[in-house]
Scaffold this motif. Structure first.
Motif, PDB file in Angstrom:
ATOM      1  N   LEU A 113       6.244   5.102   5.860  1.00 56.41           N
ATOM      2  CA  LEU A 113       7.475   4.993   6.222  1.00 56.41           C
ATOM      3  C   LEU A 113       8.212   6.079   7.283  1.00 56.41           C
ATOM      4  O   LEU A 113       7.855   7.115   6.606  1.00 56.41           O
ATOM      5  CB  LEU A 113       8.465   4.400   5.081  1.00 56.41           C
ATOM      6  N   PRO A 114       8.807   5.856   8.145  1.00 52.18           N
ATOM      7  CA  PRO A 114       9.525   4.429   8.501  1.00 52.18           C
ATOM      8  C   PRO A 114       8.622   3.569   9.076  1.00 52.18           C
ATOM      9  O   PRO A 114       9.099   2.606   9.654  1.00 52.18           O
ATOM     10  CB  PRO A 114      10.781   4.674   9.353  1.00 52.18           C
ATOM     11  N   ASP A 115       7.517   3.865   9.700  1.00 53.85           N
ATOM     12  CA  ASP A 115       6.607   3.223  10.342  1.00 53.85           C
ATOM     13  C   ASP A 115       5.942   1.775   9.534  1.00 53.85           C
ATOM     14  O   ASP A 115       5.773   1.927   8.570  1.00 53.85           O
ATOM     15  CB  ASP A 115       5.235   3.942  10.949  1.00 53.85           C
ATOM     16  N   TYR A 116       6.115   0.849  10.312  1.00 54.96           N
ATOM     17  CA  TYR A 116       5.562  -0.150   9.700  1.00 54.96           C
ATOM     18  C   TYR A 116       6.298  -0.753   8.371  1.00 54.96           C
ATOM     19  O   TYR A 116       5.537  -1.290   7.365  1.00 54.96           O
ATOM     20  CB  TYR A 116       3.908  -0.275   9.428  1.00 54.96           C
ATOM     21  N   ARG A 117       7.364  -0.919   8.583  1.00 57.51           N
ATOM     22  CA  ARG A 117       8.315  -1.579   7.465  1.00 57.51           C
ATOM     23  C   ARG A 117       8.007  -3.026   7.543  1.00 57.51           C
ATOM     24  O   ARG A 117       7.954  -3.594   8.707  1.00 57.51           O
ATOM     25  CB  ARG A 117       9.761  -1.497   7.752  1.00 57.51           C
ATOM     26  N   GLY A 118       7.898  -3.872   6.525  1.00 56.61           N
ATOM     27  CA  GLY A 118       7.864  -5.409   6.611  1.00 56.61           C
ATOM     28  C   GLY A 118       6.684  -5.732   5.609  1.00 56.61           C
ATOM     29  O   GLY A 118       6.034  -4.959   4.730  1.00 56.61           O
ATOM     30  N   ALA A 119       6.277  -6.966   5.775  1.00 54.71           N
ATOM     31  CA  ALA A 119       5.315  -7.603   5.146  1.00 54.71           C
ATOM     32  C   ALA A 119       3.970  -7.153   5.050  1.00 54.71           C
ATOM     33  O   ALA A 119       3.062  -7.672   4.247  1.00 54.71           O
ATOM     34  CB  ALA A 119       5.491  -9.221   4.903  1.00 54.71           C
ATOM     35  N   ALA A 120       3.356  -6.839   6.412  1.00 52.93           N
ATOM     36  CA  ALA A 120       2.013  -6.829   6.417  1.00 52.93           C
ATOM     37  C   ALA A 120       1.691  -5.336   7.135  1.00 52.93           C
ATOM     38  O   ALA A 120       1.019  -5.378   8.452  1.00 52.93           O
ATOM     39  CB  ALA A 120       1.600  -7.866   7.395  1.00 52.93           C
ATOM     40  N   PRO A 121       1.950  -4.313   6.443  1.00 54.95           N
ATOM     41  CA  PRO A 121       1.722  -3.093   7.196  1.00 54.95           C
ATOM     42  C   PRO A 121       0.266  -2.689   7.470  1.00 54.95           C
ATOM     43  O   PRO A 121      -0.150  -1.961   8.379  1.00 54.95           O
ATOM     44  CB  PRO A 121       2.410  -2.161   6.163  1.00 54.95           C
ATOM     45  N   ILE A 122      -0.540  -3.191   6.624  1.00 58.70           N
ATOM     46  CA  ILE A 122      -1.983  -2.809   6.763  1.00 58.70           C
ATOM     47  C   ILE A 122      -2.407  -3.468   7.797  1.00 58.70           C
ATOM     48  O   ILE A 122      -3.260  -3.096   8.847  1.00 58.70           O
ATOM     49  CB  ILE A 122      -2.680  -3.300   5.505  1.00 58.70           C
ATOM     50  N   ASN A 123      -2.206  -5.037   8.017  1.00 59.08           N
ATOM     51  CA  ASN A 123      -2.720  -5.642   9.250  1.00 59.08           C
ATOM     52  C   ASN A 123      -2.304  -5.039  10.535  1.00 59.08           C
ATOM     53  O   ASN A 123      -3.120  -4.943  11.550  1.00 59.08           O
ATOM     54  CB  ASN A 123      -2.378  -7.277   9.000  1.00 59.08           C
ATOM     55  N   TRP A 124      -0.850  -4.761  10.635  1.00 58.16           N
ATOM     56  CA  TRP A 124      -0.389  -4.432  11.846  1.00 58.16           C
ATOM     57  C   TRP A 124      -0.838  -3.065  12.261  1.00 58.16           C
ATOM     58  O   TRP A 124      -1.018  -2.807  13.670  1.00 58.16           O
ATOM     59  CB  TRP A 124       1.114  -4.499  11.794  1.00 58.16           C
ATOM     60  N   ALA A 125      -0.980  -2.114  11.395  1.00 55.99           N
ATOM     61  CA  ALA A 125      -1.671  -0.891  11.704  1.00 55.99           C
ATOM     62  C   ALA A 125      -2.877  -0.825  12.419  1.00 55.99           C
ATOM     63  O   ALA A 125      -3.345  -0.280  13.367  1.00 55.99           O
ATOM     64  CB  ALA A 125      -1.860   0.131  10.421  1.00 55.99           C
ATOM     65  N   VAL A 126      -3.866  -1.830  11.995  1.00 56.07           N
ATOM     66  CA  VAL A 126      -5.458  -1.942  12.628  1.00 56.07           C
ATOM     67  C   VAL A 126      -4.888  -2.706  13.875  1.00 56.07           C
ATOM     68  O   VAL A 126      -5.466  -2.565  14.848  1.00 56.07           O
ATOM     69  CB  VAL A 126      -6.262  -2.716  11.658  1.00 56.07           C
ATOM     70  N   ILE A 127      -4.117  -3.829  13.957  1.00 59.30           N
ATOM     71  CA  ILE A 127      -3.876  -4.464  15.026  1.00 59.30           C
ATOM     72  C   ILE A 127      -3.389  -3.717  16.316  1.00 59.30           C
ATOM     73  O   ILE A 127      -4.151  -3.819  17.342  1.00 59.30           O
ATOM     74  CB  ILE A 127      -3.093  -5.820  14.810  1.00 59.30           C
ATOM     75  N   ASN A 128      -2.686  -2.983  15.909  1.00 63.73           N
ATOM     76  CA  ASN A 128      -1.859  -1.955  17.033  1.00 63.73           C
ATOM     77  C   ASN A 128      -2.845  -0.793  17.083  1.00 63.73           C
ATOM     78  O   ASN A 128      -2.552   0.147  17.945  1.00 63.73           O
ATOM     79  CB  ASN A 128      -0.625  -1.349  16.566  1.00 63.73           C
ATOM     80  N   GLY A 129      -4.096  -0.593  16.793  1.00 67.13           N
ATOM     81  CA  GLY A 129      -5.054   0.412  16.879  1.00 67.13           C
ATOM     82  C   GLY A 129      -4.633   1.894  16.589  1.00 67.13           C
ATOM     83  O   GLY A 129      -5.104   2.764  16.790  1.00 67.13           O
ATOM     84  N   GLU A 130      -4.037   1.895  15.533  1.00 61.97           N
ATOM     85  CA  GLU A 130      -3.428   3.086  14.650  1.00 61.97           C
ATOM     86  C   GLU A 130      -4.796   4.004  14.342  1.00 61.97           C
ATOM     87  O   GLU A 130      -5.644   3.139  13.690  1.00 61.97           O
ATOM     88  CB  GLU A 130      -2.370   2.890  13.624  1.00 61.97           C
ATOM     89  N   ARG A 131      -4.698   5.101  14.220  1.00 67.10           N
ATOM     90  CA  ARG A 131      -5.810   5.724  13.603  1.00 67.10           C
ATOM     91  C   ARG A 131      -5.338   6.501  12.218  1.00 67.10           C
ATOM     92  O   ARG A 131      -6.240   7.140  11.767  1.00 67.10           O
ATOM     93  CB  ARG A 131      -6.127   7.043  14.601  1.00 67.10           C
ATOM     94  N   THR A 132      -4.180   6.737  12.065  1.00 66.70           N
ATOM     95  CA  THR A 132      -3.826   7.191  10.767  1.00 66.70           C
ATOM     96  C   THR A 132      -2.877   6.333  10.195  1.00 66.70           C
ATOM     97  O   THR A 132      -1.924   5.525  10.866  1.00 66.70           O
ATOM     98  CB  THR A 132      -3.064   8.509  10.838  1.00 66.70           C
ATOM     99  N   THR A 133      -2.725   6.077   8.893  1.00 61.86           N
ATOM    100  CA  THR A 133      -1.675   5.403   8.378  1.00 61.86           C
ATOM    101  C   THR A 133      -1.748   5.981   6.873  1.00 61.86           C
ATOM    102  O   THR A 133      -2.060   7.329   6.703  1.00 61.86           O
ATOM    103  CB  THR A 133      -2.212   3.853   8.025  1.00 61.86           C
ATOM    104  N   GLY A 134      -1.042   5.062   5.704  1.00 60.13           N
ATOM    105  CA  GLY A 134      -0.973   6.098   4.404  1.00 60.13           C
ATOM    106  C   GLY A 134      -0.244   5.177   3.566  1.00 60.13           C
ATOM    107  O   GLY A 134       0.080   3.916   3.751  1.00 60.13           O
TER     108      GLY A 134
END
Length: 315
Positions: A113-134
């Protein structure tokens, strides 16, 4: 050290790992709050949530409110001596619920946070081609996923990782973060900081069917990210157009090929029990799919029983 009586709130499997980790760390779970049993399967029989099933197995008290604003529900919570609430994959809480415990209410969210607030953070991180999440723990406030951050931990997204695989790794990472957050609250050493302003394109709204449809006019890498970001659920889909009609086909796995497209986006090419699709730039190899009315299968199994014709295509 503070005496904690924890109310744990969660519903899916993702939340079970955190509840289990708290129990293994010898924290007292006074009560578990989860969603009401819901009809599921062909027989539409009532099915308990993953969290309820686990809580019942462990002999924990369970509440399943339909209305979180019901004063009787808040009264029930208070009757368990709750002074801290831990929320993992649950509904938005009304103010009268999240503000009453002495030591607050914190939530685990599967993003930095604050990246990917909302109901589907795991899906959208991959859909958007992110290389890092947490994962992030934060104290809940009036808005969704906006409260002051307690702890964060990052991990790298594998180049071929799908949402299901990332879900399982974040589930384990998040469980550890939840335990450490409770330890700091118990010790009185917890510190927080406000979230910065989010980037406008890094949001994670609920996914709907139209979000999951593949646009073959997009580049192959973008389509690959979409397929991985929706696999195994809710799953990317397309329409298979053949001489006998049009049917829906789910795509579970694919990978960009080295060959450039040599037709229109969506054109299909079968070769050596492999299936390739033209996109706006290069071809995409389809690895696993589920034709309408059939089981999920490797593409080689599907090609064994399917004779591709010249004008067969995805659209």
């Amino acid at each position: 050290m503070k005496d904690l009586n924890i109310a744990f709130m969660g519903t899916p499997e993702f939340a079970v790992a955190s509840l289990d980790a708290l129990i293994r760390a010898d924290f007292k779970i006074a009560v578990v709050i989860t969603a009401p049993d819901r009809p599921a399967g062909r027989g539409r029989k009532l099915r308990a949530s993953a969290v309820k099933s686990y809580a019942v197995e462990k002999g924990l008290p369970v509440l399943q409110p339909t209305n979180l604003k019901d004063p009787d529900f808040v009264e029930q919570l208070a009757s368990f001596g709750v002074n801290l609430q831990v929320v993992v994959a649950f509904r938005m809480l009304p103010r009268q619920v999240w503000e009453f415990p002495e030591h607050g209410t914190f939530n685990l969210h599967a993003s930095l946070l604050p990246d990917y607030r909302g109901a589907a953070p795991i899906n959208w991180a991959v859909i958007n081609g992110e290389r890092t999440t947490g994962a992030t723990t934060f104290f809940i406030d009036e808005q969704i996923d906006t409260g002051h951050v307690i702890l964060q931990e990052s991990l790298e997204i594998g180049p071929r990782e799908n949402a299901g695989q990332l879900h399982d790794r974040l589930m384990a990472l998040g469980a550890g973060l939840v335990v450490e957050t409770v330890r700091q609250i118990q010790a009185g050493t917890v510190t927080t900081h406000p979230q910065p302003e989010p980037e406008p394109d890094k949001i994670a709204p609920k996914l709907f069917r139209d979000d999951c449809r593949i646009d073959w006019k997009a580049p192959a890498a973008q389509i690959d990210n979409l397929i991985r970001g929706l696999s195994p659920y809710p799953t990317a889909w397309t329409q298979l157009e053949t001489g006998s009609g049009t049917t829906t086909c789910k795509i579970y796995a694919a990978r960009p090929a080295d060959t450039p497209s040599n037709g229109s986006p969506g054109d299909l090419h079968g070769m050596d029990r492999k299936l390739f699709v033209d996109t706006s730039d290069s071809q995409l190899e389809i690895l696993e799919l589920q034709p309408e009315g059939k089981r999920r299968m490797p593409v080689s199994d599907w090609l064994n029983g399917t004779e591709l014709k010249k004008n067969d295509r995805f659209r």
